[in-house]
Scaffold this motif. Sequence first.
Motif, PDB file in Angstrom:
ATOM      1  N   GLN A 191       0.837  -1.197   0.000  1.00  0.00           N
ATOM      2  CA  GLN A 191       0.000   0.000   0.000  1.00  0.00           C
ATOM      3  C   GLN A 191       0.877   1.255   0.000  1.00  0.00           C
ATOM      4  OE1 GLN A 191      -0.289  -2.548   2.151  1.00  0.00           O
ATOM      5  NE2 GLN A 191      -2.422  -3.149   2.436  1.00  0.00           N
ATOM      6  N   LEU A 223      -1.385  -3.003  -3.831  1.00  0.00           N
ATOM      7  CA  LEU A 223      -2.448  -3.169  -2.841  1.00  0.00           C
ATOM      8  C   LEU A 223      -3.142  -1.825  -2.663  1.00  0.00           C
ATOM      9  CD1 LEU A 223      -0.549  -5.316  -0.167  1.00  0.00           C
ATOM     10  CD2 LEU A 223      -2.039  -6.109  -1.997  1.00  0.00           C
ATOM     11  N   GLU A 224      -4.465  -1.821  -2.736  1.00  0.00           N
ATOM     12  CA  GLU A 224      -5.203  -0.555  -2.714  1.00  0.00           C
ATOM     13  C   GLU A 224      -6.027  -0.353  -1.449  1.00  0.00           C
ATOM     14  OE1 GLU A 224      -7.467  -0.513  -6.299  1.00  0.00           O
ATOM     15  OE2 GLU A 224      -5.735  -0.061  -7.574  1.00  0.00           O
ATOM     16  N   SER A 225      -6.016  -1.318  -0.563  1.00  0.00           N
ATOM     17  CA  SER A 225      -6.822  -1.208   0.649  1.00  0.00           C
ATOM     18  C   SER A 225      -5.964  -1.483   1.874  1.00  0.00           C
ATOM     19  CB  SER A 225      -7.984  -2.208   0.606  1.00  0.00           C
ATOM     20  OG  SER A 225      -8.617  -2.312   1.864  1.00  0.00           O
ATOM     21  N   ASP A 226      -6.249  -0.775   2.972  1.00  0.00           N
ATOM     22  CA  ASP A 226      -5.555  -1.001   4.240  1.00  0.00           C
ATOM     23  C   ASP A 226      -6.293  -1.993   5.120  1.00  0.00           C
ATOM     24  OD1 ASP A 226      -3.336   0.697   3.861  1.00  0.00           O
ATOM     25  OD2 ASP A 226      -4.563   2.454   4.318  1.00  0.00           O
ATOM     26  N   GLU A 231      -7.581 -10.028   1.871  1.00  0.00           N
ATOM     27  CA  GLU A 231      -8.483  -9.468   0.854  1.00  0.00           C
ATOM     28  C   GLU A 231      -7.788  -8.512  -0.124  1.00  0.00           C
ATOM     29  OE1 GLU A 231     -11.512 -10.492   0.141  1.00  0.00           O
ATOM     30  OE2 GLU A 231     -11.223 -11.978   1.725  1.00  0.00           O
ATOM     31  N   PRO A 232      -6.923  -7.587   0.347  1.00  0.00           N
ATOM     32  CA  PRO A 232      -6.238  -6.724  -0.617  1.00  0.00           C
ATOM     33  C   PRO A 232      -5.399  -7.512  -1.624  1.00  0.00           C
ATOM     34  CG  PRO A 232      -6.080  -5.787   1.571  1.00  0.00           C
ATOM     35  CD  PRO A 232      -6.635  -7.172   1.745  1.00  0.00           C
ATOM     36  N   ALA A 236      -5.781  -7.560  -5.781  1.00  0.00           N
ATOM     37  CA  ALA A 236      -4.648  -7.269  -6.661  1.00  0.00           C
ATOM     38  C   ALA A 236      -4.413  -8.407  -7.649  1.00  0.00           C
ATOM     39  CB  ALA A 236      -3.393  -7.014  -5.829  1.00  0.00           C
ATOM     40  N   THR A 257      -0.698 -11.180   1.539  1.00  0.00           N
ATOM     41  CA  THR A 257      -0.979 -10.930   0.115  1.00  0.00           C
ATOM     42  C   THR A 257      -0.757 -12.198  -0.698  1.00  0.00           C
ATOM     43  OG1 THR A 257      -0.373  -8.597   0.308  1.00  0.00           O
ATOM     44  CG2 THR A 257      -0.280  -9.576  -1.890  1.00  0.00           C
TER      45      THR A 257
END
Length: 350
Positions: A191, A223-226, A231-232, A236, A257
């Motif tokens: 992220q 990765l676009e979510s914290d 889930e992130p 991806a 991830t």
Amino acid sequence: MTTNHANAVARPRLKELARHLGLSEATVSRVLNGAAKEHRISKETQERVKKAAAQFNYTANTLARGLRSRQSRTIGIMVPEISEGYSTAVLGGVEDVLLNSGYFYFVVSHRHRAELLREYPSLLLARAVEGMIAVDSALEEDLPIPVVAVAGHHRRPSVVNIELDHLLAARYALEHLQRLGHKKIAFIKGQRSSSDTLVRWRAITKVAAETGIEINEHLVAQLESDVPGSEPGKAATVRLLERGEPFTAIFAFNDLTAIGAISVLREMGVRVPEHVSVVGFDDIPGAATNMPPLTTVRQPMQEMGRVAATTLLRMIQGGRQEWPKSPIRILPAFVERQSTAPAVASKPKA
């Protein structure tokens, strides 16, 4: 009208407790404030003091003592989140040292929210912390207390950094995949909020250039979510598959991830490692028990926590002359398990 105070029990003051025990106030205070070991107070005396304190319901006012002496024996710790993974493992190492040293600590999690990153240092200072450990947390200003940053990459004279050797970590992973014949490697970056993301990506691109590995921009996802967990990584991996660009391996930002990537690949009918190899990063406890067990770069997270806490206590107790040079480098290791195998000419299909 009269009031019956027969059932009211007045708590004794330190002076009265010391007189009852026939000990000095300093000895009683040191036992009750966790400093008996460093002053070589016998276990027998410690037991007498604790037993009497319990009998008379005496509680040492540690905060008040700390405000007077500026020695609260309390540390502030900032982490992005408290869940399985990096922060929790580092925190475990920090706890080992602080508990054995008789220090209290406050832990706050911020999920990389800017307002909390700004507010928490002041809130911790208001609670008389003597020092602070910031784990993957961006500090915006200098503080009047010693600070140790784990994966913070701060370049300030007031902060000592504990950092992994990311160049060596990238070399371990990419050379492993290269030996297995992988040329089309997909990458999942961390992220933007993570302090390690940019440093690790620079290390990857440097090692790739040195080893002749091509980085295809169509095979790079971020990765676009914290949100904690896998889930992130799943999201991806879906984006990588939707692009239709063939790849035979994935190097993921962290183990969660990588575990998310394996889950998505399995759902799409892509077998790991027969069709696609996957390499993680961190070596969290779940990496070894994942199916398949995860090949990963081991980041000695508990050791980093122990080094951070030990360094901070030395800074607190010894003054500025005890501050080590920054950064303190920690070496990674490579753990080969069953999620990687020789490359085959196959194309993952969404």
